[in-house]
Design a protein around this motif. Structure first.
Motif, PDB file in Angstrom:
ATOM      1  N   PHE A  29       0.833  -1.201   0.000  1.00 32.38           N
ATOM      2  CA  PHE A  29       0.000   0.000   0.000  1.00 32.38           C
ATOM      3  C   PHE A  29       0.869   1.254   0.000  1.00 32.38           C
ATOM      4  O   PHE A  29       1.072   1.881   1.033  1.00 32.38           O
ATOM      5  N   THR A  30       1.427   1.600  -1.168  1.00 34.55           N
ATOM      6  CA  THR A  30       2.115   2.883  -1.274  1.00 34.55           C
ATOM      7  C   THR A  30       1.637   3.534  -2.560  1.00 34.55           C
ATOM      8  O   THR A  30       1.276   2.840  -3.509  1.00 34.55           O
ATOM      9  N   ASN A  31       1.616   4.845  -2.569  1.00 36.24           N
ATOM     10  CA  ASN A  31       1.196   5.521  -3.800  1.00 36.24           C
ATOM     11  C   ASN A  31       2.431   5.881  -4.622  1.00 36.24           C
ATOM     12  O   ASN A  31       3.542   5.505  -4.291  1.00 36.24           O
ATOM     13  N   ASN A  32       2.214   6.608  -5.704  1.00 38.76           N
ATOM     14  CA  ASN A  32       3.324   6.894  -6.619  1.00 38.76           C
ATOM     15  C   ASN A  32       4.394   7.763  -5.977  1.00 38.76           C
ATOM     16  O   ASN A  32       5.516   7.824  -6.459  1.00 38.76           O
ATOM     17  N   GLU A  33       4.007   8.468  -4.921  1.00 36.86           N
ATOM     18  CA  GLU A  33       4.973   9.338  -4.267  1.00 36.86           C
ATOM     19  C   GLU A  33       5.711   8.614  -3.140  1.00 36.86           C
ATOM     20  O   GLU A  33       6.496   9.228  -2.422  1.00 36.86           O
ATOM     21  N   GLY A  34       5.424   7.344  -2.979  1.00 31.11           N
ATOM     22  CA  GLY A  34       6.115   6.582  -1.947  1.00 31.11           C
ATOM     23  C   GLY A  34       5.492   6.701  -0.558  1.00 31.11           C
ATOM     24  O   GLY A  34       6.064   6.264   0.428  1.00 31.11           O
ATOM     25  N   VAL A  35       4.313   7.302  -0.486  1.00 30.17           N
ATOM     26  CA  VAL A  35       3.644   7.415   0.809  1.00 30.17           C
ATOM     27  C   VAL A  35       2.889   6.116   1.093  1.00 30.17           C
ATOM     28  O   VAL A  35       2.234   5.572   0.209  1.00 30.17           O
ATOM     29  N   HIS A  36       3.005   5.629   2.326  1.00 28.92           N
ATOM     30  CA  HIS A  36       2.227   4.448   2.690  1.00 28.92           C
ATOM     31  C   HIS A  36       0.764   4.825   2.844  1.00 28.92           C
ATOM     32  O   HIS A  36       0.445   5.917   3.309  1.00 28.92           O
ATOM     33  N   THR A  37      -0.112   3.926   2.462  1.00 25.05           N
ATOM     34  CA  THR A  37      -1.524   4.298   2.434  1.00 25.05           C
ATOM     35  C   THR A  37      -2.419   3.285   3.119  1.00 25.05           C
ATOM     36  O   THR A  37      -3.635   3.412   3.071  1.00 25.05           O
ATOM     37  N   ASN A  38      -1.836   2.268   3.770  1.00 22.69           N
ATOM     38  CA  ASN A  38      -2.694   1.202   4.295  1.00 22.69           C
ATOM     39  C   ASN A  38      -3.667   1.694   5.362  1.00 22.69           C
ATOM     40  O   ASN A  38      -4.824   1.275   5.384  1.00 22.69           O
ATOM     41  N   ALA A  39      -3.198   2.602   6.234  1.00 21.50           N
ATOM     42  CA  ALA A  39      -4.087   3.092   7.291  1.00 21.50           C
ATOM     43  C   ALA A  39      -5.180   3.989   6.711  1.00 21.50           C
ATOM     44  O   ALA A  39      -6.327   3.955   7.153  1.00 21.50           O
ATOM     45  N   ILE A  40      -4.801   4.783   5.694  1.00 16.93           N
ATOM     46  CA  ILE A  40      -5.776   5.667   5.058  1.00 16.93           C
ATOM     47  C   ILE A  40      -6.873   4.828   4.407  1.00 16.93           C
ATOM     48  O   ILE A  40      -8.069   5.101   4.533  1.00 16.93           O
ATOM     49  N   TYR A  41      -6.418   3.764   3.761  1.00 14.53           N
ATOM     50  CA  TYR A  41      -7.350   2.859   3.092  1.00 14.53           C
ATOM     51  C   TYR A  41      -8.300   2.206   4.100  1.00 14.53           C
ATOM     52  O   TYR A  41      -9.514   2.214   3.935  1.00 14.53           O
ATOM     53  N   GLY A  42      -7.717   1.669   5.162  1.00  9.20           N
ATOM     54  CA  GLY A  42      -8.520   0.994   6.174  1.00  9.20           C
ATOM     55  C   GLY A  42      -9.485   1.960   6.851  1.00  9.20           C
ATOM     56  O   GLY A  42     -10.645   1.618   7.111  1.00  9.20           O
ATOM     57  N   PHE A  43      -9.003   3.156   7.105  1.00 11.23           N
ATOM     58  CA  PHE A  43      -9.850   4.171   7.726  1.00 11.23           C
ATOM     59  C   PHE A  43     -11.060   4.457   6.844  1.00 11.23           C
ATOM     60  O   PHE A  43     -12.202   4.514   7.306  1.00 11.23           O
ATOM     61  N   ASN A  44     -10.797   4.608   5.555  1.00 14.13           N
ATOM     62  CA  ASN A  44     -11.891   4.929   4.645  1.00 14.13           C
ATOM     63  C   ASN A  44     -12.891   3.784   4.537  1.00 14.13           C
ATOM     64  O   ASN A  44     -14.092   4.003   4.415  1.00 14.13           O
ATOM     65  N   ASN A  45     -12.378   2.567   4.607  1.00 12.39           N
ATOM     66  CA  ASN A  45     -13.268   1.403   4.615  1.00 12.39           C
ATOM     67  C   ASN A  45     -14.216   1.463   5.799  1.00 12.39           C
ATOM     68  O   ASN A  45     -15.430   1.284   5.654  1.00 12.39           O
ATOM     69  N   ARG A 279      -7.217   9.181  -6.578  1.00 14.67           N
ATOM     70  CA  ARG A 279      -6.227   8.966  -7.640  1.00 14.67           C
ATOM     71  C   ARG A 279      -4.828   9.107  -7.071  1.00 14.67           C
ATOM     72  O   ARG A 279      -3.953   8.297  -7.330  1.00 14.67           O
ATOM     73  N   GLN A 280      -4.644  10.152  -6.278  1.00  8.91           N
ATOM     74  CA  GLN A 280      -3.327  10.401  -5.692  1.00  8.91           C
ATOM     75  C   GLN A 280      -2.902   9.215  -4.827  1.00  8.91           C
ATOM     76  O   GLN A 280      -1.733   8.867  -4.762  1.00  8.91           O
ATOM     77  N   MET A 281      -3.876   8.625  -4.158  1.00 10.00           N
ATOM     78  CA  MET A 281      -3.580   7.519  -3.251  1.00 10.00           C
ATOM     79  C   MET A 281      -3.577   6.163  -3.966  1.00 10.00           C
ATOM     80  O   MET A 281      -3.337   5.137  -3.342  1.00 10.00           O
ATOM     81  N   ASN A 282      -3.930   6.148  -5.241  1.00 11.80           N
ATOM     82  CA  ASN A 282      -4.066   4.899  -6.003  1.00 11.80           C
ATOM     83  C   ASN A 282      -5.168   3.991  -5.437  1.00 11.80           C
ATOM     84  O   ASN A 282      -5.011   2.779  -5.397  1.00 11.80           O
ATOM     85  N   PHE A 283      -6.258   4.575  -4.977  1.00 14.82           N
ATOM     86  CA  PHE A 283      -7.360   3.785  -4.428  1.00 14.82           C
ATOM     87  C   PHE A 283      -8.352   3.442  -5.541  1.00 14.82           C
ATOM     88  O   PHE A 283      -9.408   4.059  -5.669  1.00 14.82           O
TER      89      PHE A 283
END
Length: 882
Positions: A29-45, A279-283
């Motif tokens: 879970f990282t986007n194109n900028e190298g930011v981890h996104t797993n918590a953001i994803y889970g939060f949104n879920n 899009r930025q987060m690749n979700f």
DNA sequence: CTACTCACG
DNA sequence: ACGTACGTGAGTAGA
């Protein structure tokens, strides 16, 4: 169910839960900028689940404000000894907050208080106001807040599994009231919050005692009645601890919050921002879910369809301003089919799908009038489109697209609907929404299209004052009125003029290149022992590094790197690599430049590029369809492409002038560095002077070509926002040497060092950096916790004012240049801009005048603290400039 | 639709 | 210690 439903979320707790639930996937879970996104994803879920379940009217997400709270004041070890929050999680909190903004959800934090206390305080208020409240957290403590109207959902397994607690459930499962949870915790302690309660008392004993005595206070009033000698001793001994623990465990329900329930009203998703964010987060999952739920629900707008009869009515309207929109199907306005137009005069909207009406005296007169101001979206597009109809667009006052870009270069959509949304105007859709995308794209007819057009006019109108105010506030009014807006029309006329491309030259190159490529291809197949697709990095990698066992120098994310740098290292030892390099070079020339260019030639034998004026982050232009800013020049083979660029008339020449070292001169000027300024003022060879300084030589004459080359690389690096690693990588010197060069450089040019530091500092403070003409670039990542993002922002803080100011300068020169040519009634035409170079075509007899005029105009475009230097060349085509 | 490669300033 | 030069556009392959 009440019609007032409040959803309260413990932001920290849920983000933590989400992170650790998806910890195994943290690297995926990282986007194109190298930011981890797993918590953001889970939060949104979790958010989706709860929004669906609760259907709240009000939502608030509470965050902890920091480590110190009123609890640490009474007990300094509160929550001490916790593991440090992983970096991969820390960097996600800001994005969770951005997610919330885009979902139309308020969030709040309060100094000295924890999220629990905000939630406790608000839920109490909500109870009083008759709300049904749902609290979502990962922390069992909050069950103490349960009431008739308030339930607490504890997420246990991950974030999707939720246990719902209400008063009855607490009573059933534990046999105590929610309020007594506090007493229960006071006795048993809480290891995660680092307080122990009473020694020897755990979950079970504590529960038994609370059931028996009701509260901690009552227990100590009747401590003699406690059965068990040891237990009694411990209770007496740890009395202070128990009372302290009770204080710590109790959620503050009277926190001094500065937010009221009214403030937490749920706005719903801000669709365009949210899509951009996903899009930025690749979700992809969330993106595809949105497609199915999006439906615009807008009321129809009144308009009149233009007919022969309405033309006279339009003429009678008599206003000193109109709003105008010209519809074309496609990006390339040089040949996109017209789909209609809309015109707003005195609040009356006229629409038509027949652009022939524009040619009528009544309408044409308005568009061409110098007395009637025109407000549009994308003046250049409109100008070129109208030009195709034989109409000249005059007196444009407001260009929504251009204004929006100047206010924030990050908002560089070319779609009116999206731009309007960004400025909080929502009564207009994007073209994609109305026309559809990809294969489904279809321009609607009649009402649907006219409504869309009419809404666009209203959006332009509604945003004019706001954006103009913004420009003035930003000190960008002059940039808009004196530079960008006039430049739009200069560019439009350059695009319309176009450049003649000699097909014969390209056709000749095509057959020669194809022949040569065929030969090389056969050699490569021979050496490889099999046929394969040389243009496929994947297949090539397999041949070179697996079959032929060449040493692997570099890898990419997906396999072996076969980039030039890698191949060049291998070439001396392996003839096949040499051949591949030549194949690469020639096939690039053939496909992109020969064949690509041929396919861009219009019926008039010319290419008409489009300069994108509202795209780059720095203020430069970009060029598309075709890109005429990257025509080969560095290799002889490629450079030959320029032979095809010829003047449009016999006895004309191609004339070109370029700024030398404009970016370094800009740097010398804005940094105020006296040493560098002196060198430019004395017209020294700047790279040689830099070499002399960083290598500690006495005189520029001692500088060898190799030293000069290295110094030149350092100068480039400085402009780009230097790092030792980057410099080392780009020049092949060691990182240690690179570091020394940079240190020496900054010692020799202290003003430059100061400028670099100040740029970064100012970006951190203001959130943006500026050029000499107040062109802005916002750098939201400048304070990011993610090292990569932050470093990148720091480098751009150093580079953008330099690159952008250079762009400012040549833009002014272009406007002045066109004026001068007009004033003198010259036939010469400005055709191209390549960042620091202007290219004209002119009759032979004007060359002499141009040789004087162009450098003079370019030199004096702005007043810097150092001279600008312009060199000119001309010839019978773009290749043979002398 | 993304990754890679390579053209320019 | 972290992993980097700044700004672009276009063609091709391959999921």
């Amino acid at each position: 169910m009440s019609d007032k439903r409040l959803l309260l979320i413990d932001g920290n707790s849920i983000t933590y839960k989400a992170f650790f639930a998806l910890i195994k996937l943290v690297d995926r879970f990282t986007n194109n900028e190298g930011v981890h996104t797993n918590a953001i994803y889970g939060f949104n879920n979790m958010l989706n689940i709860m929004l669906d379940k609760v259907k709240p009217t009000h939502v608030l997400v509470a965050f902890d404000a920091g480590k110190t709270t009123f609890r640490t004041e009474m007990y300094s070890d509160y929550k001490a000894g916790r593991d440090k929050t992983p970096e991969e999680l820390v960097e996600q909190f800001d994005y969770v907050k951005e997610l919330l903004k885009n979902r139309g959800i308020k969030y709040y934090q309060l100094k000295n208080y924890e999220a629990d206390d905000i939630i406790g305080t608000l839920s109490k208020q909500a109870d009083g106001l008759g709300f049904d409240t749902t609290i979502v957290t990962g922390d069992n403590d909050l069950t103490q807040l349960c009431s008739d109207k308030t339930t607490v959902s504890i997420s246990n397994r991950g974030v999707s599994g939720v246990v719902r607690y209400d008063t009855d459930y607490v009573k059933e499962t534990m046999g105590i009231t929610p309020e007594q949870i506090i007493d229960w915790k006071a006795l048993k302690g809480d290891s995660s919050d680092n307080y122990s309660g009473v020694t020897g008392v755990g979950d079970k004993t504590s529960l038994k005692l609370v059931k028996q005595f009701g509260s901690v206070e009552n227990l100590y009033d009747h401590v003699d009645e406690v059965s068990g000698k040891k237990l009694k001793e411990h209770l007496i001994e740890d009395k202070d601890e128990a009372f302290l623990a009770k204080k710590l465990a109790r959620i503050n329900r009277e926190a001094p919050i500065e937010i009221s329930i009214d403030d937490t009203e749920y706005e719903g998703d801000h669709l365009d921002d949210l899509i951009e964010f996903y899009r930025q987060m690749n979700f992809r999952k969330f993106l595809s879910e949105m497609n199915t739920t999006q439906n615009a629900n807008m009321k129809d707008i009144e308009y009149v369809e233009v007919s022969d009869d309405t033309l006279s009515e339009i003429a009678k309207q008599d206003s000193d301003k109109v709003t105008f929109y010209l519809g074309m199907d496609g990006d390339n306005y040089h040949d996109a089919p017209f789909i209609g137009f809309a015109l707003k005069i005195n609040d009356k909207i006229y629409v038509s799908n027949d652009v022939e009406y524009l040619k009528s005296d009544q309408i044409k007169q308005i568009i061409e009038s110098n007395d009637v101001k025109k407000d549009v979206f994308d003046a250049k597009r409109t100008y070129v489109g109208l030009n195709r109809l034989g109409i000249t667009l005059n007196n444009v006052d407001f260009d929504l697209l251009l204004s929006s870009y100047l206010l924030d270069t990050n908002d560089n959509s070319n779609d009116l609907g999206k731009v309007a949304n960004r400025h909080d105007y929502f009564d207009v859709q994007s073209d994609d929404d109305v026309y559809g995308k990809g294969a489904k794209r279809e321009i609607p007819e009649g009402e649907k299209l006219f409504n869309h057009f009419a809404r666009k006019l209203n959006a332009i109108d509604a945003l004019k004052d706001k954006l103009f105010d913004g420009l003035k506030e930003n000190n960008q009014w002059d940039l808009y009125t004196d530079v960008e807006l006039p430049l739009t029309f200069v560019l439009a006329r350059m695009e319309i003029a176009g450049v003649v491309v000699d097909k014969d030259v390209l056709n000749e190159m095509q057959s020669k290149l194809s022949e040569r490529l065929e030969e090389i291809k056969q050699t490569i197949y021979n050496d490889a022992g099999e046929e394969f697709n040389i243009a496929s990095p994947k297949q090539l990698g397999v041949i070179l590094f697996e079959k032929l066992q060449l040493p692997v120098i570099k890898k990419t994310k997906t396999g072996y790197s076969t980039a030039v740098g890698v191949l060049e290292q291998l070439a001396p030892d392996y003839p096949i690599v040499e051949a591949i390099l030549e194949y690469r070079q020639l096939s690039k020339i053939l496909s992109t430049y020969v064949e690509g260019l041929l396919s861009d030639i219009h019926g008039d034998g010319k290419v008409h590029t489009r300069y994108l004026q509202t795209l780059t982050q720095t203020g430069r232009l970009s060029s598309v369809d075709p890109n005429l800013q990257n025509i080969p020049v560095r290799t002889e083979e490629g450079r030959k492409i320029r032979q095809a660029f010829v003047p449009s008339h016999d006895n004309y020449q191609i004339f070109s002038s370029d700024y030398s070292q404009i970016e370094l001169r800009v740097l010398a000027s804005i940094s105020g560095d006296k040493n560098m300024q002196d060198e430019f003022i004395h017209n020294d060879d700047i790279h040689a002077s830099t070499a002399r300084r960083i290598f500690g030589l006495k005189d520029n004459s001692e500088v060898t070509p190799e030293l000069r080359r290295q110094a030149k690389a350092v100068n480039f690096g400085i402009v780009y926002g230097i790092s030792d690693f980057g410099l080392a990588k780009n020049t092949g010197i060691s990182r240690k040497d690179a570091k020394e060069f940079i240190e020496k450089y900054f010692a020799e040019y202290p003003g430059v060092k100061k400028y670099m530091d100040e740029s970064v500092e100012s970006a951190k403070k203001n959130g943006y950096v500026e050029t000499i003409l107040h062109r802005r670039r916002y750098l939201p990542d400048i304070n990011s916790k993610n090292f990569n993002l932050r470093s990148f922002a720091e480098r751009t803080a150093m580079n953008s004012p330099i690159q952008g100011s250079a762009a400012d300068i040549i833009k002014i020169a272009m406007i002045k240049m066109e004026n001068e040519l007009n004033k003198r009634g010259m036939k010469a035409k400005m055709l191209l801009q390549v960042h620091d170079e202007l290219i004209f075509e002119a009759p032979d007899e004007e060359i002499e005048v141009l040789s004087e005029l162009v450098p003079k105009v370019m030199d004096s475009a702005v007043e810097l603290n150092v001279p600008l230097n312009v060199k000119s060349h001309y010839g019978k085509n773009w290749y043979s400039l002398k």
